[in-house]
Design a protein around this motif. Structure first.
Motif, short mmCIF file in Angstrom:
data_model
loop_
_atom_site.label_atom_id
_atom_site.label_comp_id
_atom_site.label_asym_id
_atom_site.label_seq_id
_atom_site.Cartn_x
_atom_site.Cartn_y
_atom_site.Cartn_z
N PRO A 22 34.11 32.92 35.27
CA PRO A 22 32.77 32.91 35.31
C PRO A 22 31.86 31.59 35.04
N LEU A 23 30.79 31.40 35.87
CA LEU A 23 30.04 30.12 35.55
C LEU A 23 28.75 30.49 34.96
N PRO A 24 27.99 29.35 34.28
CA PRO A 24 26.82 29.50 33.62
C PRO A 24 25.73 30.59 33.95
N TYR A 25 25.46 30.13 35.32
CA TYR A 25 24.28 31.04 35.98
C TYR A 25 24.76 31.77 36.87
N GLY A 26 25.74 32.30 36.75
CA GLY A 26 26.33 33.48 37.85
C GLY A 26 26.90 33.38 39.12
N GLU A 27 26.83 31.98 39.35
CA GLU A 27 27.20 31.44 40.78
C GLU A 27 28.63 32.11 41.18
N HIS A 28 29.35 32.37 40.30
CA HIS A 28 30.62 33.05 40.95
C HIS A 28 30.64 34.48 41.33
N LEU A 29 29.48 35.10 41.36
CA LEU A 29 29.26 36.45 41.74
C LEU A 29 28.58 36.45 43.19
N THR A 30 28.05 35.43 43.49
CA THR A 30 27.58 35.40 44.99
C THR A 30 28.93 35.02 45.67
N TRP A 31 29.84 34.25 45.07
CA TRP A 31 31.07 33.96 46.19
C TRP A 31 32.00 35.43 46.11
N LEU A 32 31.83 36.12 44.90
CA LEU A 32 32.71 37.12 44.71
C LEU A 32 32.23 38.54 45.76
N TRP A 33 31.08 38.65 45.83
CA TRP A 33 30.43 39.69 46.76
C TRP A 33 30.87 39.47 48.11
N ASN A 34 30.49 38.12 48.68
CA ASN A 34 30.90 37.87 50.02
C ASN A 34 32.30 37.81 50.25
N ARG A 35 33.24 37.34 49.25
CA ARG A 35 34.60 37.33 49.62
C ARG A 35 35.09 38.61 49.67
N ILE A 36 34.66 39.96 48.81
CA ILE A 36 34.95 41.08 49.14
C ILE A 36 34.34 41.80 50.30
N LEU A 37 33.17 41.55 50.91
CA LEU A 37 32.54 41.97 51.78
C LEU A 37 33.38 41.77 52.97
N GLU A 38 33.77 40.37 53.35
CA GLU A 38 34.27 40.04 54.45
C GLU A 38 35.64 39.98 54.44
N GLN A 39 36.18 40.89 53.36
CA GLN A 39 37.71 41.19 53.71
C GLN A 39 37.85 42.28 54.70
N SER A 40 36.85 43.03 54.98
CA SER A 40 36.85 44.08 55.68
C SER A 40 36.65 43.63 57.21
N TRP A 41 36.18 42.22 57.25
CA TRP A 41 35.68 41.71 58.67
C TRP A 41 36.82 40.84 59.16
N PHE A 42 37.46 40.13 58.39
CA PHE A 42 38.71 39.15 58.94
C PHE A 42 39.87 39.43 57.94
N PHE A 43 41.05 39.16 58.45
CA PHE A 43 42.24 38.98 57.91
C PHE A 43 42.86 37.87 58.24
N PRO A 44 43.68 37.13 57.32
CA PRO A 44 43.04 36.91 55.98
C PRO A 44 41.50 36.85 55.72
N TRP A 45 40.92 37.06 54.43
CA TRP A 45 39.43 36.88 54.52
C TRP A 45 38.93 35.64 54.80
N PHE A 46 39.68 34.59 54.33
CA PHE A 46 39.32 33.23 54.71
C PHE A 46 39.36 32.74 55.97
N ALA A 47 40.02 33.36 56.76
CA ALA A 47 40.07 32.78 58.33
C ALA A 47 38.91 33.42 59.10
N VAL A 48 37.67 32.91 58.86
CA VAL A 48 36.60 33.23 59.73
C VAL A 48 36.51 32.70 61.26
N GLU A 49 37.60 33.38 61.84
CA GLU A 49 37.76 32.91 63.50
C GLU A 49 37.74 34.32 64.30
N PRO A 50 37.43 34.15 65.51
CA PRO A 50 37.37 35.46 66.43
C PRO A 50 38.53 36.10 66.30
#
Length: 457
Positions: A143-171
């Motif tokens: 957790p970070l003071p102003y909640g910055e970690h929550l923006t990362w978390l939401w998008n990381r979980i959202l995009e794990q249904s779009w790409f596998f592995p989640w961090f490999a944003v490639e066609p």
């Protein structure tokens, strides 16, 4: 079919588990970074055949983590320690993805404790894939003071249904079934908030684990592995190679086909359910039926002690080491409010009175109400497509430490505070409690009425 929830001590660790159904026992191990909650619907289906027991793995859900930097062997041994604590000698078991990897490793180390395994998708990573995962898959989550970690978390979980592995944003890494369903994303986000950085231990142990599938000629218990169309591990069926007699691996078309094949396979290896499972005496869930509520209440402490009831938007975990406390409906780990008239003080008093009778408490005290208009104190925190509710809730708990009421910061509304209460780890606990508080506004209104009419404080 109702699910009950319980805690059991496994050595120095506390483990949470769900139970549903009747008949022979079935152990169900969830994937990472989820919890046993992901099996709720499946437990209600399979509970027609089995008594389903689904624990939260160490460090996930409501189970304490393993110490240090545990390996897959540590997770496998911890699972067998749990069987000992529950009083289960031998079980058929089901696991999906990383849950299956833990089970297969446990079978290798403790074959006498398992009658058969059904696994949904079994990963056989290449050396390049393993290197890629070790570099990027498991970043620290703090957790970070102003909640910055929550923006990362939401998008990381959202995009794990779009790409596998989640961090490999490639066609070439797109998945077949992408979605942007806030309810689905929120379910996983909440489980990540429960695990915190401990998610890396359980997930990492699975990713680093050597593959322990039985070899042809091994004397082992039967194993069935299935993977459905759209599962990123379906292609790994082709990587498994030959299996021993009695074991099989196959591709199926749908998740439903995978579940049915697993159930049919496991039903051939029944093991008796003991009369009683292990359970702790100082924490658990009680079933309460009262006007307006029919569900489970989470409690902790010493039975027959004075009962302390938390305030709206809070939870018993924020009360410190108290003699006895409950999570009210729509708060903490308790079920949501289910009936009509959710602001009726008599309905809330009936729930509290029922809890007191069950727990043996004779007196009750309440946390004080915060100042302010409940309609403004507790805004709508329904999950939205962009995860803004997460940062909204974080801003609320931070501001509530500085001003009273939080929504009216001014020179006339400062609140005395200790800077230590603004550390992100503390705010994270309050943030999680607020997100869980689906009935905070209703409890505030009811409590205010109780003070007026009954003089409670």
């Amino acid at each position: 079919m109702k699910i009950t929830r319980h805690f059991v001590d496994v050595g120095a660790r506390r483990c949470h588990y769900r139970r549903c159904g009747a008949g022979p026992v079935l152990l169900m191990i969830h994937q990472s970074p989820r919890s046993s909650a992901e099996y709720a619907a499946l437990m209600r289906q399979w509970g027609e055949t089995f008594t389903c027991i689904a624990p939260d793995s160490p460090g996930f859900g409501q189970s304490d983590p393993l110490p240090g930097d545990p390996s897959i062997d540590d997770f496998a041994d911890a699972l067998v320690d749990l069987l000992d604590a529950l009083g289960l000698e031998c079980v058929p078991a089901y696991g999906f993805h990383s849950g299956g990897i833990i089970l297969v490793n446990a079978l290798k180390r403790h074959p006498e404790r398992f009658a058969a395994l059904a696994v949904g998708g079994y990963a056989i990573w290449t050396a390049d894939e393993m290197q890629s995962f070790s570099d990027s898959y498991l970043p620290a989550f703090q957790p970070l003071p102003y909640g910055e970690h929550l923006t990362w978390l939401w998008n990381r979980i959202l995009e794990q249904s779009w790409f596998f592995p989640w961090f490999a944003v490639e066609p070439g890494k797109r998945l077949r079934g992408p979605h942007d369903d806030p309810t689905k994303v929120d379910a996983v986000v909440r489980e990540m908030l429960d695990s915190g950085d401990a998610y890396r231990a359980g997930y990492g142990a699975v990713l680093r684990a050597p593959r322990q599938m039985p070899e042809p000629g091994d004397t082992t218990r039967p194993v069935l592995i299935t993977a459905y169309d759209g599962d990123p591990l379906q292609d790994h069926i082709d990587r498994l190679g030959a299996l021993p007699s009695g074991s099989a691996a196959q591709k199926v078309a749908t998740p439903e086909a995978h579940q049915q094949a697993s159930l049919d396979f496991l039903a051939a290896y029944p093991e008796p359910m003991p009369d009683r499972l292990g359970e702790v005496a100082d924490e658990g869930f009680i079933a309460v039926q009262a006007p307006g509520f029919d569900g489970l209440l989470h409690w902790r402490g010493e039975r027959s002690a004075p009962l302390l009831v938390h305030g709206p938007g809070r939870a018993l975990e924020l009360l410190g080491q108290r003699a006895l406390a409950i999570d009210l409906p729509g708060h903490g780990l308790s079920d949501a409010w289910t009936g009509a008239a959710p602001t009726d003080p008599a309905a809330w008093q009936a729930v509290i009175a029922a809890a007191m009778r069950t727990l043996g408490a004779t007196t009750v005290t309440y946390e004080p109400l915060p100042a302010g208009d409940p309609a403004r104190l507790y805004p709508d925190l329904t999950p939205d497509r962009f995860g803004a509710y997460l940062t909204r809730a974080w801003s609320i708990v931070r501001a509530a430490r500085l001003f009273s009421p939080w929504y009216a910061p001014s020179a006339a509304s400062p609140r005395d505070f200790d800077p230590a209460t603004l550390v992100p780890a503390r705010l994270a606990l309050e943030h999680r409690a607020l997100l869980r508080s689906s009935a905070a506004r209703e409890w505030h209104v009811a409590r205010a009425a109780m003070e007026v009419f009954n003089g409670n404080s």
